[in-house]
Design a protein around this motif. Structure first.
Motif: not given
Length: 273
Positions: A60-68, A84-93, A225-233
């Motif tokens: 959130x603080x390092x990736x999603x907030x700056x992305x927004x 879109x970026x967040x979902x793509x990151x999770x899909x990639x992982x 957002x992609x990096x954030x989604x991948x990490x949360x996955x």
């Protein structure tokens, strides 16, 4: 001054310095295998929980907030870009999880990915290597973002906080790789070599991420957002479930780890970001 020296480097070089530190912390944690032959389940759960807390806070603080904020500055629909970026990151992982042969560290040593005749030890290392891809990417993208920031000094410090947080959680993660490998009857030296090798992918992912967002600046909010989604996955699909594989009355070790990791990463982001 360290910050001035970092600012004098290109973005990919800054990413190399940051991910070089995270790799070093992985190797340092893996070196614990020379002092311990086994790791208590409660301590392992605490380590996995700690890694989860750091990654959740960094997402959130390092990736999603700056992305927004970056998406808004670009005149884009921020929620759409970040989603879109967040979902793509999770899909990639997810795709990587289903294709790359690997084995979990849980009691059942569950295999995932395409069928493979690789040794169990290699499959176990691949499991952590898969986790380290989004971590390296997060550090690289953070330094890449500093390249186009209005306040480069503040942005570089924010990227440093990401590298520090990821590096701190890589220390117990390195031990969580090498010590179980020792229990697989590997020699201490081999267990260390395999353990530190799991972190090599981070500098590679970091450099790729930094170069990508500096060459195509419009990709920056998507990449964050992609990096954030991948990490949360990784956290939800791997780390927390493995940390919870114990009797119910002792699952609080994982919870305490998550809380501690989250607090430390939040402090780093707020203080340096």
């Amino acid at each position: 001054m360290f910050t001035d020296w970092l600012l004098s480097l290109d973005a990919w070089q800054q990413a190399l310095v940051g991910t070089g530190f995270t790799y070093f912390m992985t190797a340092l944690g893996a070196a614990l295998v020379f002092f311990f032959k086994e790791i208590k389940k409660d301590i392992l759960n605490l380590m996995l929980g700690f890694a989860s807390g750091v990654m959740i806070a960094a997402s959130f603080w390092s990736l999603l907030d700056p992305a927004i904020k970056q998406a808004e500055e670009n005149g884009s629909i921020a929620w759409l870009v970040v989603s879109f970026g967040f979902g793509l990151g999770g899909l990639f992982l997810y795709i990587a999880d289903k294709t790359l042969p690997h084995m979990h560290f849980g009691p059942n040593h569950e295999k995932e990915g395409l069928p493979s005749h690789l040794k169990r030890t290699i499959l176990l290392v691949f499991s952590i290597t898969l986790h380290n891809i989004p971590e390296g990417l997060a550090v690289g993208v953070a330094f890449g973002a500093a390249n186009s920031a209005d306040d480069p000094t503040k942005a570089v410090l924010a990227a440093v906080s990401v590298a520090l947080g990821i590096g701190i959680q890589n220390f117990p993660e390195g031990a969580a790789v090498s010590i179980p490998l020792r229990q697989e009857n590997l020699s201490r030296k081999k267990a260390f070599l395999y353990g530190q090798a799991s972190g090599i992918v981070e500098p590679i992912a970091g450099i790729i991420g930094a170069i990508l967002v500096t060459k195509v600046t419009m990709l920056l909010p998507y990449a964050l957002a992609f990096a954030a989604g991948a990490m949360i996955y990784v956290v939800v699909e791997e780390l927390i479930p493995e940390a919870q594989q114990t009797v119910t009355s002792r699952r609080h070790f994982a919870v305490f780890g998550v809380m501690l990791g989250f607090i430390i990463m939040m402090i780093l982001d707020v203080a340096l970001g």
